[in-house]
Write a protein that holds these residues in place. Structure first.
Motif, PDB file in Angstrom:
ATOM      1  N   MET A  18     -10.688  -2.783   0.229  1.00  0.00           N
ATOM      2  CA  MET A  18      -9.410  -1.892   0.260  1.00  0.00           C
ATOM      3  C   MET A  18      -9.369  -1.292  -0.941  1.00  0.00           C
ATOM      4  N   GLY A  19      -9.543  -1.803  -2.098  1.00  0.00           N
ATOM      5  CA  GLY A  19      -9.471  -1.228  -3.371  1.00  0.00           C
ATOM      6  C   GLY A  19     -10.387  -0.262  -3.978  1.00  0.00           C
ATOM      7  N   GLY A  20     -11.361   0.109  -3.056  1.00  0.00           N
ATOM      8  CA  GLY A  20     -12.430   0.809  -3.306  1.00  0.00           C
ATOM      9  C   GLY A  20     -13.770   0.420  -3.799  1.00  0.00           C
ATOM     10  N   LEU A  49       1.048  -1.092   0.107  1.00  0.00           N
ATOM     11  CA  LEU A  49       0.033   0.086   0.002  1.00  0.00           C
ATOM     12  C   LEU A  49       0.700   1.270  -0.072  1.00  0.00           C
ATOM     13  N   SER A  66      -9.089  -1.254   6.079  1.00  0.00           N
ATOM     14  CA  SER A  66      -9.548  -2.398   5.297  1.00  0.00           C
ATOM     15  C   SER A  66      -8.407  -3.635   5.350  1.00  0.00           C
ATOM     16  N   GLY A  67      -7.151  -2.859   4.913  1.00  0.00           N
ATOM     17  CA  GLY A  67      -6.174  -3.904   4.736  1.00  0.00           C
ATOM     18  C   GLY A  67      -5.981  -4.690   6.111  1.00  0.00           C
ATOM     19  N   GLY A  85     -11.205   2.904   6.305  1.00  0.00           N
ATOM     20  CA  GLY A  85     -10.445   3.230   4.663  1.00  0.00           C
ATOM     21  C   GLY A  85      -9.752   2.102   4.434  1.00  0.00           C
ATOM     22  N   THR A  86      -8.735   2.854   3.389  1.00  0.00           N
ATOM     23  CA  THR A  86      -7.743   1.856   2.763  1.00  0.00           C
ATOM     24  C   THR A  86      -6.972   0.978   3.830  1.00  0.00           C
ATOM     25  N   TYR A  87      -6.447   1.498   4.721  1.00  0.00           N
ATOM     26  CA  TYR A  87      -5.600   0.919   5.591  1.00  0.00           C
ATOM     27  C   TYR A  87      -6.175   0.013   6.332  1.00  0.00           C
ATOM     28  N   GLY A 146       0.153   1.166  -4.080  1.00  0.00           N
ATOM     29  CA  GLY A 146      -1.119   1.311  -4.056  1.00  0.00           C
ATOM     30  C   GLY A 146      -2.172   0.192  -3.712  1.00  0.00           C
ATOM     31  N   PRO A 147      -3.399   0.353  -3.611  1.00  0.00           N
ATOM     32  CA  PRO A 147      -4.139  -0.879  -3.443  1.00  0.00           C
ATOM     33  C   PRO A 147      -4.234  -1.931  -4.168  1.00  0.00           C
TER      34      PRO A 147
END
Length: 744
Positions: free
Chosen positions: A484-486, A42, A448-449, A444-446, A46-47
């Protein structure tokens, strides 16, 4: 079994959650590796790249959990690399539907056929196909696809590095396998105190032998206590049986029997102590009472002849077990055998040599009658069809259907149906939990990861508890990872549930339409076991005719083949029990009686092997004819079983009728031959399922017409009379129980 009952059983099996020993440290290590890969990807790429590398690390960690005796880092690297190759090739063809379907068919067929090389390879190859269907949608160019593939390799390498840097019981599986074998011997010794012909399951010994196959790299670092004890356990097994058997050991009652019970109890305590030391890598803590039992001079005063020799040999073998478990010695070789060389390991091919070995196994199983080949054709058809259906339906994310199908399908009926139920039920639970979490936390992204890594860690922890729990965690992992990828939950949840159901139903329908039932092959499995057990018995008897053994078949090789045939028969019988197919020529009762007769055949051979003569012992010439007769008759009998005929044992009976027994080994072999013939006759009776003939004047008309029936009945009567008479002597061999001797 009816279809309704079979479906109920497989449903219960798929939804069951088993209580088993968890491995939290191993699960934590896998989750930490996954989190490390996701976080680094990440931050750097990126995702989208993070999702690809996460799949590589996720699959590599799963590979390290498989029941394999190969080093775990090798499994992680092989898994990550093979997934990277699959993803890159899939992306190259993904834009052309027909070309991709051709690649998918080829890849799925090879994955299905790879089960011939072993369950670990089959599972890794199958998972690669399933994950490839998702990961090929992440890159946007050929260069990006190459980058994604490289990150998958990195994900596998990270998991391999963590296994090396943070080992958790590095030799734990090997220790457990050897300790389980010794513990099984200890339990067997205790059971023999109350049941002199108690059965013994050879599975722990076979598992220990599989664990003893090591790579050259493992051979350089294997602990000393893991070398030699397995062979001693193999040699202790017949000594325990010969000591406890009332016909060849001590009498059934009296002070001799009491001494034998004390020796067996002491042997069980010593074997348990050695098993604990090997399992935990600690010093051997021997019970003083067990040691004094073998050191007391009363044994020599009470036991004479064969029982005394067996007790003496048992004490020597137990001493060797203790020394090996302590890592201070190598085992004493058996009589007439040279001491094994230090480099005489059972060699397992390295990672590079594994590919041609797997290819050879796959070519050998490439036959339309083979269950593995039928599985490969079945899973290929279903995967391609479900991918086409998923693409045509206006749901989006059509890969969920083929991914569900390829992950649930297995070469046998019960696993396929149980996994289909478990995957759908687990998907519902996992998607519901993940969706609720997303709605409440809005990660958010992080985050979710991090939640995806936590779901994967929970899956690693609960993997061995059943498919339902594992599939629920996998469903949550995939939803969170794609989030995580949207992707919003509304973009994944409905189609995942519907398409998973479609893929599972197609898989179940495919097995019903193109099955690979085990029930019709039971007679072939039984015939294979008869032939293998007959070769083992013939090899043992042949050594009495030639004590030096220069021109005799190898007893150990024949024993391993007989043991493998026995396990194959038991596994086939277990699979057939859950199939909705009627038996064809072999009922359950007939199968049970036939298996019991073969167990008795092997038991007699095992006890004869326990008393093989030394090299300088005078030969028994008549044993050569008996060995040839056994080998010929059992081979012909196996062919008769395959052809649904009742086998006959004329050659064996003729040799025994012409034999005038003498004393010593000659009498032992003659007596053993009579018992072998009795077991073979019992096998024929078990397979003779024809209705009884009409009685004529109170006499069996069929028996009157066939003099062989009278001869066989007379032989059994004589055998039972001889058994009762010989049981009062010392030099007899009269096993009476149903135990399978090939367990030695």
């Amino acid at each position: 079994m009816t279809w309704w009952r079979a479906l109920r059983q497989t449903t219960r099996s798929g939804l069951a959650v088993e209580r088993t020993r968890l491995e939290p440290l191993v699960a934590l290590r896998g989750a930490a590796g996954l989190a490390l890969v996701i976080g680094a990807s990440l931050a750097l790429f990126g995702p989208a790249v993070a999702a690809s590398s996460a799949f590589g690390a996720f699959q590599a960690a799963i590979a390290t959990f498989q029941r394999s005796w190969r080093p775990r880092p090798e499994l992680a690297i092989a898994s990550g690399t093979s997934l990277a190759i699959s993803t890159f090739l899939g992306y190259l063809t993904g834009s052309h539907l027909l070309l991709f379907l051709a690649l998918l068919a080829l890849w799925t067929f090879l994955a299905g056929l790879s089960w011939a090389a072993g369950p670990t390879i089959g599972l890794i190859a199958t998972s690669n196909v399933a994950i490839m269907l998702v990961t090929i949608t992440l890159p946007t160019s050929v260069a990006a696809a190459a980058g994604h593939a490289a990150m998958m390799v990195v994900g596998g390498a990270v998991q391999a590095a963590l296994v090396i840097v943070f080992p958790v019981r590095r030799w734990g599986a090997h220790r457990d396998a050897l300790a389980d074998a010794l513990a099984a011997e200890a339990d067997y010794a205790r059971r023999l105190r109350h049941d002199p012909v108690a059965p013994f399951d050879p599975a722990p010994l076979m598992t220990a032998r599989a664990a003893a196959h090591i790579t050259p790299g493992q051979a350089r670092t294997r602990p000393a206590e893991l070398h030699g004890a397995r062979g001693l356990a193999e040699r202790i097994r017949p000594v325990l049986a010969s000591l406890a058997d009332p016909a060849i050991g001590a009498p059934a009652k009296g002070p001799e029997r009491d001494r034998v019970r004390e020796l067996l109890a002491a042997a069980g305590a010593i074997l348990d102590a050695a098993a604990r030391a090997i399992r935990h890598g600690t010093p051997v803590d021997l019970p003083p009472a067990a040691i004094s039992t073998f050191r007391t001079p009363d044994t020599g005063a009470l036991l004479k002849g064969p029982p005394h020799r067996a007790a003496t040999r048992l004490g020597t073998l137990l001493r060797d077990v203790v020394e090996v478990a302590a890592g201070t010695s190598t085992p004493t070789p058996a009589p007439g055998q040279a001491r094994p060389r230090a480099d005489g390991n059972l060699v397992r091919p390295g990672l590079t040599a594994l590919v041609p070995a797997a290819a050879k196994a796959m070519r050998a199983d490439l036959d339309h009658r083979s269950p593995v080949t039928r599985h490969a054709l079945r899973v290929t058809t279903v995967t391609v069809a479900s991918y086409a259906v998923g693409t045509l339906l206006p749901l989006g994310h059509g890969y969920w259907a083929p991914m569900a199908a390829v992950m649930v399908m297995r070469p046998d009926f019960s696993q396929t149906y149980a996994r289909a139920v478990a995957r759908f039920g687990g998907t519902l639970v996992g998607v519901a939990l993940a969706t609720a979490l997303v709605q409440l936390a809005h990660p958010g992204t992080y985050l979710s990861g991090a939640l995806a890594a936590a779901s994967a860690g929970l899956m690693y922890l609960l993997m061995r508890t059943g498919q339902f729990a594992a599939q629920a965690c996998v469903a949550a992992y995939v939803v969170l990872l794609l989030g995580m990828g949207g992707e919003q939950w509304t973009q994944t949840v409905p189609e995942r549930v519907v398409l998973t159901l479609i893929g599972g139903l197609l898989a179940m329908a495919a097995y019903a339409l193109y099955p690979a039932w085990e029930t019709p092959r039971l007679r072939t499995r039984l015939a294979d076991r008869l032939a293998a057990t007959g070769r083992y018995a013939a090899a043992v008897v042949a050594h009495y005719a030639d004590p030096a053994g220069k021109n005799c078949p190898d007893v150990r090789t024949a024993l391993l083949a007989a043991r493998a045939a026995r396990i194959s028969w038991q596994e086939a019988l277990a699979r057939a029990e859950h199939e909705p197919v009627r038996h064809r020529g072999l009922s359950r009762a007939a199968a049970a009686d036939a298996a019991q007769a073969l167990s008795q055949l092997g038991r007699v051979a095992m006890l004869l092997e326990a008393h093989l003569p030394d090299r300088g012992t005078p030969p028994v010439p008549a044993a050569a004819a008996l060995a040839d007769a056994l080998r010929t008759a059992t081979e012909r009998g196996a062919q008769a079983v395959r052809e649904r005929r009742v086998p006959a044992w004329g050659p064996v009976r003729d040799v025994l009728d012409a034999w005038e027994p003498g004393d010593g080994p000659d009498r032992v072999v003659r007596r053993g031959g009579t018992l072998l013939l009795r077991a073979l006759d019992d096998l024929s009776d078990a397979l003779d399922t024809a209705p009884p003939p009409m009685l004529v004047d109170g006499t069996d008309a069929h028996a009157r017409a066939d003099p062989r029936t009278d001869a066989r009945a007379d032989t059994r009567t004589d055998a039972r009379t001889d058994a009762r008479a010989d049981a009062r002597t010392e030099n007899t061999d009269g096993p009476q129980g149903p135990e399978d001797p090939t367990t030695r």
